[in-house]
Structures are given as structure tokens and as C-alpha cells.
Design an enzyme around this catalytic site. Structure first.
Site, mmCIF file in Angstrom:
data_model
loop_
_atom_site.group_PDB
_atom_site.id
_atom_site.type_symbol
_atom_site.label_atom_id
_atom_site.label_comp_id
_atom_site.label_asym_id
_atom_site.label_seq_id
_atom_site.Cartn_x
_atom_site.Cartn_y
_atom_site.Cartn_z
ATOM 1 N N GLY A 47 1.008 -1.163 0.180
ATOM 2 C CA GLY A 47 0.143 -0.300 -0.199
ATOM 3 C C GLY A 47 0.914 1.213 -0.084
ATOM 4 O O GLY A 47 2.014 1.077 0.424
ATOM 5 N N GLY A 49 0.661 5.916 0.477
ATOM 6 C CA GLY A 49 -0.134 7.054 1.164
ATOM 7 C C GLY A 49 0.769 8.077 1.009
ATOM 8 O O GLY A 49 1.838 8.192 0.528
ATOM 9 N N GLY A 50 0.258 9.353 1.716
ATOM 10 C CA GLY A 50 1.004 10.503 1.745
ATOM 11 C C GLY A 50 2.279 10.272 2.630
ATOM 12 O O GLY A 50 3.342 11.154 2.574
ATOM 13 N N PHE A 51 2.413 9.510 3.484
ATOM 14 C CA PHE A 51 3.584 9.441 4.333
ATOM 15 C C PHE A 51 4.558 8.309 3.972
ATOM 16 O O PHE A 51 5.646 8.314 4.295
ATOM 17 C CB PHE A 51 2.986 8.961 5.784
ATOM 18 C CG PHE A 51 2.246 9.856 6.449
ATOM 19 C CD1 PHE A 51 3.273 10.796 7.165
ATOM 20 C CD2 PHE A 51 0.970 10.060 6.500
ATOM 21 C CE1 PHE A 51 2.475 12.094 7.712
ATOM 22 C CE2 PHE A 51 0.252 11.092 7.180
ATOM 23 C CZ PHE A 51 1.023 11.978 7.813
ATOM 24 N N GLY A 52 4.331 7.493 2.889
ATOM 25 C CA GLY A 52 5.301 6.557 2.229
ATOM 26 C C GLY A 52 4.650 5.352 1.460
ATOM 27 O O GLY A 52 3.406 5.403 1.358
ATOM 28 N N THR A 53 5.344 4.336 1.338
ATOM 29 C CA THR A 53 5.115 3.185 0.571
ATOM 30 C C THR A 53 5.315 1.896 1.633
ATOM 31 O O THR A 53 6.505 1.849 2.207
ATOM 32 C CB THR A 53 5.673 2.929 -0.854
ATOM 33 O OG1 THR A 53 5.369 4.251 -1.706
ATOM 34 C CG2 THR A 53 5.264 1.784 -1.614
ATOM 35 N N VAL A 54 4.409 1.041 1.574
ATOM 36 C CA VAL A 54 4.854 -0.070 2.434
ATOM 37 C C VAL A 54 4.764 -1.402 1.484
ATOM 38 O O VAL A 54 4.088 -1.449 0.416
ATOM 39 C CB VAL A 54 3.471 -0.508 3.278
ATOM 40 C CG1 VAL A 54 3.757 -1.586 4.241
ATOM 41 C CG2 VAL A 54 3.204 1.008 4.092
ATOM 42 N N ASP A 168 -5.767 8.518 13.870
ATOM 43 C CA ASP A 168 -6.046 7.940 12.491
ATOM 44 C C ASP A 168 -6.795 6.695 12.628
ATOM 45 O O ASP A 168 -6.399 5.812 12.062
ATOM 46 C CB ASP A 168 -5.090 7.958 11.825
ATOM 47 C CG ASP A 168 -5.692 7.946 10.111
ATOM 48 O OD1 ASP A 168 -7.094 8.377 9.934
ATOM 49 O OD2 ASP A 168 -5.181 7.575 8.984
#
Length: 323
Positions: A47, A49-54, A168
Site C-alpha cells: 500500500g 499513501g501520503g507518508f510513504g510506501t509499504v 487516525d
């Protein structure tokens, strides 16, 4: 004779006789961490998002499944320190909450790179995030929702005890273990250190944010968390979130699209009180009568099929993993 000679030398080695001698203090030996690429292997994207990639990955030594989150330095807005090293606050929060409690994701390791940081976490197998779990079911029956909701409350209480507020809490940030029904809270990228004064920043999910943030851009951590818990419980039992637009959040009117018990409705309405001071505390939610209703579920109605250790794993080899 030999012993007497040793005895005669004792005054030479006595502490008093050594006071005038210079003492050399050796610096501590710094143990270099093995390079990331030697310790872990990285696979497909789980996944982003705005904070990074997993990414999905594994530990080379024993094949342990891990999740590797790559956080770009330029996107980090909140920082902390570990051992005198500046790191994203997310790593600090994970380190605080991630030991001795199964209900939150566990931090295994972290690495700094020129462009960012690599955060290595446990990766439970045979899991599905709660969003997908609810979507497949349409909605959860109240007994299943109660068991899940209690686990979320326990995770929040654990975080509070560690001085952390998640900020969150939502269905996408909860993993359901399909074998045991255990939930695990993930993604502390929007989290903060818990404080009693107001917060004036918010990077969580807007449809889970409280009306005081929408209207004033200010909120307290605990009461805002209770609001998000109310949204989550509604989502569990009704199959979708109660509000989509800012105006709906500010109005706070609830329509229960499914048949829900009066006790459950009352708890949701209480959590979604427009005034923060009118909302329950975490302990009041634990003590609410709906939380203590009978949890006996007939096996044919149970949403989670518990598996014993000797179950043929091959029949469940395909899984929907999410982090």
C-alpha cells in the site's frame, strides 16, 4: 614462601597506591548494524499513501514475514529522537507502543537512508483489514462488533498508557486475523505524543475527524479519539461511515440504516456528541451496558472460523494481507 611474596606486593596494587596513576577510559565499542539489504528481502507493494510506501518483505535469516515502510524525508513533518538521532516521530511512537501488547503493530527495526527511512514492522499473515472485512459482510452483527470494538478500545488504552495518541483510528488501520479474530492497530504515521492541551494539526482521515476540528481547527486528543471510535462503531454495525461531508459532521445527525439495538445506538450517539465535553471517556465506554451484553454466539452465526494449530494450512494458503 610464594604466598608471602604475593602478600608483600599487595601495597603496590592497593587502590590507595594507585590514586596518582592516570586512568584511561576506553570509548564504548560501536557495533555497526548490518546493512538492510543483507538482513531483509523486499517484495511487492502492500500500500501507499501520503507518508510513504509499504512493501511486503521477509527476514533473510529465518524467513520471518515483515512489512517495510519507506518514508521520504521531505514528507516528514514531525520529528523525534532515538539515541540522539533525529527520526520521524512515527518511529518514536512505534517504539513506545510496540512491545508487550499484541493489539498494536510491532516495530522490529529501522534504518536511515540518504532520501528517507525504512521502518521494519511485523507482518501478520492470513489477515484482512477491517474495511474489506466489513465490505464483504455488508455489516457486522452486534456480537462480532462488540468483540472487535473492545479490542480497539484496549489498543487505544494501551497507546494512552504509553503516552501516544493514534489520531487516525479507522477500519483501514485495523487488521483482522482470520484465524483468531484478533485485531491489530497499524499505521502511526498521523500519531502524536499524548498531551492534555489542544492540538492544532491533523493529518488523519477527514470523515473520521471531529466537528471541532472542522469548525475551529482545534481539538483535544482524547475527545477527538472518542469521536472517531463512534464513527468506527457505526461503520461496524451499519456497514458504512455516518458522515461524508463537512456539513454532515458539523450537523451530527445520525440515521441508522440497519436495525440496531437501542443500547448500541445510545453508545454511538454518545460518542458522536457535538460538544467534546459531552462525549464519554474511554473508561465510560468500557463500562457502557452495551459492552457487557451477552457475547455467546452460535457457531453457525460466527463470522470468524477459529482454526486449530493442526488445521491443514494448504486450505487457507491464499490470504489478503494489508498494512
Amino acid at each position: 614462601m610464594l604466598l608471602s611474596k604475593f602478600g608483600s606486593l599487595a601495597h603496590i596494587c592497593s587502590p590507595a597506591s594507585m590514586d596518582h596513576l592516570p586512568v584511561k577510559i576506553l570509548p564504548p565499542v560501536k557495533v555497526e548494524k548490518e546493512p538492510f539489504d543483507k538482513v531483509y528481502q523486499v517484495g511487492s507493494v502492500l500500500g501507499s499513501g501520503g507518508f510513504g510506501t509499504v512493501y511486503a518483505g521477509s527476514r533473510t535469516a529465518d524467513g520471518l514475514p515483515v512489512a517495510v515502510k519507506h518514508v521520504v524525508k521531505e514528507r516528514v513533518t514531525e520529528w523525534g529522537t532515538i539515541g540522539g538521532v533525529m527520526v520521524p516521530l512515527e518511529i518514536v511512537l512505534l517504539k513506545k507502543v510496540g512491545s508487550g501488547f499484541r493489539g498494536v503493530i510491532k516495530l522490529l527495526d529501522w534504518y536511515e537512508r540518504p532520501d528517507g527511512f525504512l521502518i521494519v514492522m511485523e507482518r501478520p499473515e492470513l489477515v484482512k483489514d477491517l474495511f474489506d472485512f466489513i465490505t464483504e459482510k455488508g455489516a457486522l452483527d452486534e456480537d462480532t462488533a462488540r468483540g472487535f470494538f473492545r479490542q480497539v478500545l484496549e489498543a487505544v488504552r494501551h497507546c494512552y498508557g504509553c503516552g501516544v495518541v493514534h489520531r487516525d483510528i479507522k477500519d483501514e488501520n485495523l487488521l483482522v486475523d482470520l484465524r483468531t479474530g484478533e485485531l491489530k492497530l497499524i499505521d502511526f504515521g498521523s500519531g502524536a505524543l499524548l498531551k492534555d492541551t489542544v492540538y492544532t494539526d491533523f493529518d488523519g482521515t477527514r470523515v473520521y475527524s471531529p466537528p471541532e476540528w472542522i469548525r475551529y481547527h482545534r481539538y483535544h486528543g482524547r475527545s477527538a479519539t472518542v469521536w472517531s471510535l463512534g464513527v468506527l462503531l457505526y461503520d461496524m454495525v451499519c456497514g458504512d461511515i455516518p458522515f461524508e461531508q463537512d456539513e454532515e459532521i458539523l450537523r451530527g445527525r445520525l440515521y441508522f440504516r440497519r436495525r440496531i439495538s437501542p443500547e448500541c445506538q445510545q453508545l454511538i450517539k454518545w460518542c458522536l456528541s457535538l460538544r467534546p465535553s459531552d462525549r464519554p471517556t474511554l473508561e465510560q465506554i468500557f463500562d457502557h451496558q452495551w459492552m457487557h451484553k451477552s457475547e455467546v454466539v452460535k457457531s453457525e452465526d460466527c463470522d470468524i472460523r477459529l482454526r486449530t494449530l493442526d488445521t491443514d494450512v494448504s486450505s487457507t494458503s491464499s490470504s489478503n494481507e494489508s498494512l
